[in-house]
Enzyme design. Structure first.
Site, PDB file in Angstrom:
ATOM      1  N   TYR A 173       0.869  -1.176   0.000  1.00 47.14           N
ATOM      2  CA  TYR A 173       0.000   0.000   0.000  1.00 47.14           C
ATOM      3  C   TYR A 173       0.904   1.224   0.000  1.00 47.14           C
ATOM      4  O   TYR A 173       1.461   1.605   1.027  1.00 47.14           O
ATOM      5  CB  TYR A 173      -0.901  -0.070   1.235  1.00 47.14           C
ATOM      6  CG  TYR A 173      -1.901   1.053   1.421  1.00 47.14           C
ATOM      7  CD1 TYR A 173      -2.021   2.120   0.535  1.00 47.14           C
ATOM      8  CD2 TYR A 173      -2.745   1.032   2.519  1.00 47.14           C
ATOM      9  CE1 TYR A 173      -2.936   3.122   0.735  1.00 47.14           C
ATOM     10  CE2 TYR A 173      -3.685   2.035   2.724  1.00 47.14           C
ATOM     11  CZ  TYR A 173      -3.774   3.078   1.831  1.00 47.14           C
ATOM     12  OH  TYR A 173      -4.693   4.075   2.041  1.00 47.14           O
ATOM     13  N   LYS A 203      -1.386  -1.052  -4.151  1.00 52.95           N
ATOM     14  CA  LYS A 203      -2.346   0.037  -4.155  1.00 52.95           C
ATOM     15  C   LYS A 203      -1.525   1.320  -4.192  1.00 52.95           C
ATOM     16  O   LYS A 203      -0.801   1.631  -3.249  1.00 52.95           O
ATOM     17  CB  LYS A 203      -3.237   0.007  -2.914  1.00 52.95           C
ATOM     18  CG  LYS A 203      -4.217   1.174  -2.858  1.00 52.95           C
ATOM     19  CD  LYS A 203      -4.967   1.252  -1.552  1.00 52.95           C
ATOM     20  CE  LYS A 203      -5.809   2.533  -1.517  1.00 52.95           C
ATOM     21  NZ  LYS A 203      -6.430   2.776  -0.204  1.00 52.95           N
TER      22      LYS A 203
END
EC number: 4.1.3.3
Length: 350
Positions: A173, A203
């Protein structure tokens, strides 16, 4: 409120994030090249309802149904930024993850759990727990107090977390504006599967489209999931090869985003651009008012009728002025009609 995401493979304390497409973090990924705009999924992060800042688990089932039926979101990212995951205790994060997996069974396609923490041991505990409850994947941010300053140090940390759940797809992330860790994602991805065999993608929550584009360009053979996390720039990321998206606005703009995705899939770039500009008009408006997790919760309560509750300190509740202004803007852009608005408590401060 929650954040939703869409991805080809593939969503916070008080909310969810949705995604479409192929998503990396929770997912049993599709290996073909077809995108499924109708698979918009909302990753959820979870704390809801109570004015004292405790978690109201009773509304998570309602939340799941709303995302699936009203917004076309079938993928959830749990305990991330929108859900205030890092403001929850480890016990709370475990409970939230369990509830989303349980309530999403046979309704959601993917439930990915964010397990990042400052403590490696806590992150490993959360990763192992995610595997035990049947989550579809795990995601981790970089530790942000005692920071890793090189790629190798960061990978060593991520590797130890991934090893605690060796059967789950693992996603990084990337959100440097909040972590302060400026290691470029392109650099991190170079050779990462040699160190972390379960690595499936990232992400990418940053506005650096050069970095994002090079992530895609330099890893064309890897079939990684590239989930984009800046809602107002999604179309640009799609053109550069994003395979999915994770974002908070998809909780209440999921249908509109799906229309953009469908236009993009049909190669109708002009129509897709019109949809993106329309979404940008709303985001640009609320950003000028002060837009963050608290405001996302207020908008989600307004649109869905589900009481998302106040944020946890140090965040403050959205003001009534903000909520009224956001409501008027949503209507002016034809995102909402009066009949679309629900009767839920706004939980906004006066």
């Amino acid at each position: 409120s929650a954040a939703a995401f869409a991805a080809r493979r593939s969503g916070g304390a008080d909310g969810a994030e949705a995604w479409w497409g192929a998503w990396p973090a929770t997912a049993r990924a599709r290996t073909d090249e077809r995108r499924r705009p109708d698979d918009l999924g909302v990753p959820v992060e979870g704390r809801w309802g109570l004015t004292c800042g405790e978690i109201n688990f009773s509304v998570i089932g309602q939340y799941v149904d709303y995302l699936v039926k009203e917004q076309g979101v079938k993928n959830i990212f749990v305990n991330g930024t929108t859900g205030e995951g890092l403001s929850l205790s480890i016990s709370e994060r475990r409970q939230v993850a369990e509830e989303w997996v349980t309530k999403g069974k046979d309704k959601l396609d993917q439930v990915v759990i964010h397990v990042g923490a400052l403590s490696l041991k806590e992150s490993q505990e959360l990763a192992q727990h995610a595997a035990e409850i049947g989550a579809d994947g795990i995601a981790v941010i970089a530790p942000f107090f005692l920071k890793p300053w090189t790629k190798d140090i960061l990978i060593n940390f991520l590797k130890e977390v991934a090893a605690a759940a060796p059967a789950l797809p693992f996603y990084y992330y990337h959100i440097p504006a909040l972590t302060g860790v400026k290691i470029r994602a392109e650099e991190l991805l170079d050779g990462i599967q040699d160190k972390i065999p379960t690595f499936q993608g990232l992400k990418f929550s940053d506005t650096d489209l050069l970095d994002f584009g090079q992530c895609v360009d330099q890893n064309r053979q890897q079939q990684f999931a590239f989930l984009f996390g800046v809602d107002e720039q999604l179309l640009s990321a799609l053109v550069m090869g994003a395979t999915g998206a994770v974002g908070s606005t998809y909780n209440y703009l999921g249908k509109k985003t799906n229309q953009m995705l469908e236009a993009f899939e049909r190669k109708d770039l002009s129509l897709a651009l019109n949809y993106q500009f329309c979404i940008q008009r709303f985001i640009n408006f609320v950003v000028k008012l002060g837009f963050g997790v608290s405001q996302t919760k207020a908008i989600m309560t307004l649109v869905s009728g589900i009481p998302m509750g106040p944020p946890r300190l140090p965040l403050q509740k959205a003001s009534r002025e903000f909520t009224d202004s956001a409501e008027a803007k949503l209507k002016s852009l034809d995102f909402l009609s009066f009949t679309d608005l629900k009767d839920g408590s706004l939980e906004a401060s006066s």
